[in-house]
Scaffold this motif. Structure first.
Motif, PDB file in Angstrom:
ATOM      1  N   ARG A  34       0.800  -1.413  -0.022  1.00  0.00           N
ATOM      2  CA  ARG A  34      -0.141  -0.067   0.007  1.00  0.00           C
ATOM      3  C   ARG A  34       0.726   1.115   0.079  1.00  0.00           C
ATOM      4  O   ARG A  34       0.660   2.201  -0.653  1.00  0.00           O
ATOM      5  CB  ARG A  34      -0.995  -0.079   1.312  1.00  0.00           C
ATOM      6  N   TRP A  35       1.930   1.475   0.758  1.00  0.00           N
ATOM      7  CA  TRP A  35       2.647   2.379   0.919  1.00  0.00           C
ATOM      8  C   TRP A  35       3.339   2.556  -0.550  1.00  0.00           C
ATOM      9  O   TRP A  35       3.671   3.761  -0.898  1.00  0.00           O
ATOM     10  CB  TRP A  35       3.860   2.001   1.836  1.00  0.00           C
ATOM     11  N   LEU A  36       3.695   1.552  -1.134  1.00  0.00           N
ATOM     12  CA  LEU A  36       4.414   1.653  -2.579  1.00  0.00           C
ATOM     13  C   LEU A  36       3.596   2.131  -3.465  1.00  0.00           C
ATOM     14  O   LEU A  36       3.542   3.205  -4.363  1.00  0.00           O
ATOM     15  CB  LEU A  36       5.046   0.427  -3.123  1.00  0.00           C
ATOM     16  N   GLY A  37       2.174   1.729  -3.262  1.00  0.00           N
ATOM     17  CA  GLY A  37       1.136   2.380  -4.239  1.00  0.00           C
ATOM     18  C   GLY A  37       0.943   3.761  -4.126  1.00  0.00           C
ATOM     19  O   GLY A  37       0.890   4.462  -5.190  1.00  0.00           O
ATOM     20  N   ALA A  38       0.803   4.177  -2.780  1.00  0.00           N
ATOM     21  CA  ALA A  38       0.764   5.481  -2.537  1.00  0.00           C
ATOM     22  C   ALA A  38       1.801   6.381  -3.118  1.00  0.00           C
ATOM     23  O   ALA A  38       1.611   7.530  -3.429  1.00  0.00           O
ATOM     24  CB  ALA A  38       0.524   5.760  -1.045  1.00  0.00           C
ATOM     25  N   HIS A  39       3.293   5.899  -2.909  1.00  0.00           N
ATOM     26  CA  HIS A  39       4.147   6.612  -3.303  1.00  0.00           C
ATOM     27  C   HIS A  39       4.271   6.736  -4.706  1.00  0.00           C
ATOM     28  O   HIS A  39       4.531   7.824  -5.477  1.00  0.00           O
ATOM     29  CB  HIS A  39       5.280   6.045  -3.029  1.00  0.00           C
ATOM     30  N   MET A  40       3.638   5.569  -5.676  1.00  0.00           N
ATOM     31  CA  MET A  40       3.683   5.967  -6.964  1.00  0.00           C
ATOM     32  C   MET A  40       2.729   6.849  -7.375  1.00  0.00           C
ATOM     33  O   MET A  40       3.003   7.480  -8.446  1.00  0.00           O
ATOM     34  CB  MET A  40       3.457   4.363  -7.753  1.00  0.00           C
ATOM     35  N   GLN A  41       1.548   6.865  -6.840  1.00  0.00           N
ATOM     36  CA  GLN A  41       0.506   7.860  -7.178  1.00  0.00           C
ATOM     37  C   GLN A  41       0.929   9.198  -6.908  1.00  0.00           C
ATOM     38  O   GLN A  41       0.667  10.254  -7.517  1.00  0.00           O
ATOM     39  CB  GLN A  41      -0.854   7.445  -6.218  1.00  0.00           C
ATOM     40  N   ALA A  42       1.690   9.551  -5.608  1.00  0.00           N
ATOM     41  CA  ALA A  42       2.009  10.969  -5.392  1.00  0.00           C
ATOM     42  C   ALA A  42       3.097  11.169  -6.302  1.00  0.00           C
ATOM     43  O   ALA A  42       3.317  12.633  -6.598  1.00  0.00           O
ATOM     44  CB  ALA A  42       2.644  10.717  -3.803  1.00  0.00           C
ATOM     45  N   THR A  43       3.816  10.499  -6.926  1.00  0.00           N
ATOM     46  CA  THR A  43       4.909  10.828  -7.781  1.00  0.00           C
ATOM     47  C   THR A  43       4.664  10.878  -9.151  1.00  0.00           C
ATOM     48  O   THR A  43       5.439  10.987  -9.986  1.00  0.00           O
ATOM     49  CB  THR A  43       6.224  10.042  -7.422  1.00  0.00           C
ATOM     50  N   GLY A  44       3.506  10.607  -9.464  1.00  0.00           N
ATOM     51  CA  GLY A  44       2.997  10.448 -10.855  1.00  0.00           C
ATOM     52  C   GLY A  44       3.671   9.181 -11.664  1.00  0.00           C
ATOM     53  O   GLY A  44       3.865   9.262 -12.822  1.00  0.00           O
ATOM     54  N   ASP A  45       3.990   8.288 -10.931  1.00  0.00           N
ATOM     55  CA  ASP A  45       4.313   6.987 -11.816  1.00  0.00           C
ATOM     56  C   ASP A  45       3.297   6.297 -12.271  1.00  0.00           C
ATOM     57  O   ASP A  45       2.456   5.424 -11.571  1.00  0.00           O
ATOM     58  CB  ASP A  45       5.284   6.238 -10.473  1.00  0.00           C
ATOM     59  N   ARG A  46       2.969   6.273 -13.610  1.00  0.00           N
ATOM     60  CA  ARG A  46       2.036   5.592 -14.052  1.00  0.00           C
ATOM     61  C   ARG A  46       2.551   4.589 -15.089  1.00  0.00           C
ATOM     62  O   ARG A  46       3.551   4.628 -15.696  1.00  0.00           O
ATOM     63  CB  ARG A  46       1.365   6.628 -15.057  1.00  0.00           C
ATOM     64  N   PHE A  47       1.567   3.629 -15.567  1.00  0.00           N
ATOM     65  CA  PHE A  47       2.071   2.503 -16.271  1.00  0.00           C
ATOM     66  C   PHE A  47       0.922   2.096 -17.439  1.00  0.00           C
ATOM     67  O   PHE A  47      -0.399   2.226 -17.015  1.00  0.00           O
ATOM     68  CB  PHE A  47       2.294   1.213 -15.399  1.00  0.00           C
ATOM     69  N   GLN A  48       1.363   1.973 -18.502  1.00  0.00           N
ATOM     70  CA  GLN A  48       0.552   1.241 -19.475  1.00  0.00           C
ATOM     71  C   GLN A  48       0.129  -0.188 -19.524  1.00  0.00           C
ATOM     72  O   GLN A  48      -0.895  -0.664 -19.887  1.00  0.00           O
ATOM     73  CB  GLN A  48       1.036   1.809 -20.829  1.00  0.00           C
ATOM     74  N   ARG A  49       1.084  -0.745 -18.672  1.00  0.00           N
ATOM     75  CA  ARG A  49       0.848  -2.339 -18.905  1.00  0.00           C
ATOM     76  C   ARG A  49       1.270  -2.916 -17.537  1.00  0.00           C
ATOM     77  O   ARG A  49       2.173  -2.315 -16.903  1.00  0.00           O
ATOM     78  CB  ARG A  49       1.782  -2.966 -19.929  1.00  0.00           C
ATOM     79  N   VAL A  50       0.538  -3.609 -17.012  1.00  0.00           N
ATOM     80  CA  VAL A  50       1.089  -4.484 -15.446  1.00  0.00           C
ATOM     81  C   VAL A  50       0.873  -5.878 -15.803  1.00  0.00           C
ATOM     82  O   VAL A  50      -0.033  -6.496 -16.183  1.00  0.00           O
ATOM     83  CB  VAL A  50      -0.250  -3.858 -14.274  1.00  0.00           C
ATOM     84  N   TYR A  51       2.068  -6.483 -15.095  1.00  0.00           N
ATOM     85  CA  TYR A  51       1.977  -8.033 -15.196  1.00  0.00           C
ATOM     86  C   TYR A  51       2.412  -8.404 -13.767  1.00  0.00           C
ATOM     87  O   TYR A  51       2.884  -7.871 -12.881  1.00  0.00           O
ATOM     88  CB  TYR A  51       3.341  -8.488 -15.896  1.00  0.00           C
TER      89      TYR A  51
END
Length: 217
Positions: A34-51
């Protein structure tokens, strides 16, 4: 330019001594995700594909990160059956399984080396099969468009590092031992070759109140 981010799963069941029991996140493992997900949201880390791999700890980690895409689950992203290999090593070669993390510093390279040499009878898969499946799935991901997020395990990330950096067994084992739970590893593809740009990042665990959550098992 294709961009691949590999994430190791959150902390699993550290008391486990077999594959099935290990394959679930601890409460801390869920929190790390959850912390990693929140960090990615806060820093604008976006992905077009997830595996992700198909193991429970992979699926739970991907769910905890919470990327707004349905992960493509592929069993080629699953971990080495290390508990099984260790049990076979003990039965066939007398190598005792450690009970503390420090013991794995010597245990891991011995297991990986013996496995690579084909001297573990009855192994769930051969070293060559593992090497090939990792190479195959990473080649497929690298051929896609946009930024890819891949949730997997430390042994597989270590194999990708081995293939990228031409590591021997000792170097591969050292990389695997260093990889932390929910750590981030990034590759850019340059002229169809992978370029490692980040290893073992845990920015979501670097504030003083989260240092306790920097775990390896």
């Amino acid at each position: 330019m294709p961009h691949i981010t590999l994430v190791r799963h959150g902390q699993a069941n550290t008391e486990a001594r077999d594959e099935e029991s290990y394959d679930k996140l601890s409460e801390l493992g869920h929190q790390q995700a959850r912390w990693l997900g929140a960090h990615m949201q806060a820093t604008g880390d976006r992905f077009q594909r997830v595996y992700s791999g198909t193991m429970v700890r992979h699926i739970e980690t991907a769910d905890g990160i919470g990327v707004d895409l349905e992960p493509l689950r592929d069993d080629r992203l699953n971990e080495i059956a290390y508990f099984d290999l260790s049990r076979l090593m003990e039965e066939q070669h007398g190598l005792l399984i450690p009970t503390e993390r420090e013991g794995f510093v010597e245990h891991l390279p011995k297991v990986l080396g013996t496995w690579q040499e084909g001297r573990i009878e009855g192994a769930p898969e051969s070293f060559e099969q593992f090497h090939s499946r990792v190479q195959d799935i990473m080649t497929e991901i690298a051929a896609g468009d946009g930024r890819a997020l891949v949730v997997t395990s430390g042994g597989l990330i270590g194999m990708v590092l081995r293939q990228t950096l031409n590591l021997d067994v000792s170097g591969w084992a050292q990389m695997c031992l260093a990889i932390m739970n929910t750590s981030v590893h990034r590759w850019h593809m340059v002229l169809d070759r992978p370029l490692l740009t980040q290893f073992n990042g845990v920015p979501h665990l670097e504030t003083p109140d989260r240092h306790y959550a920097q775990t390896h098992l």
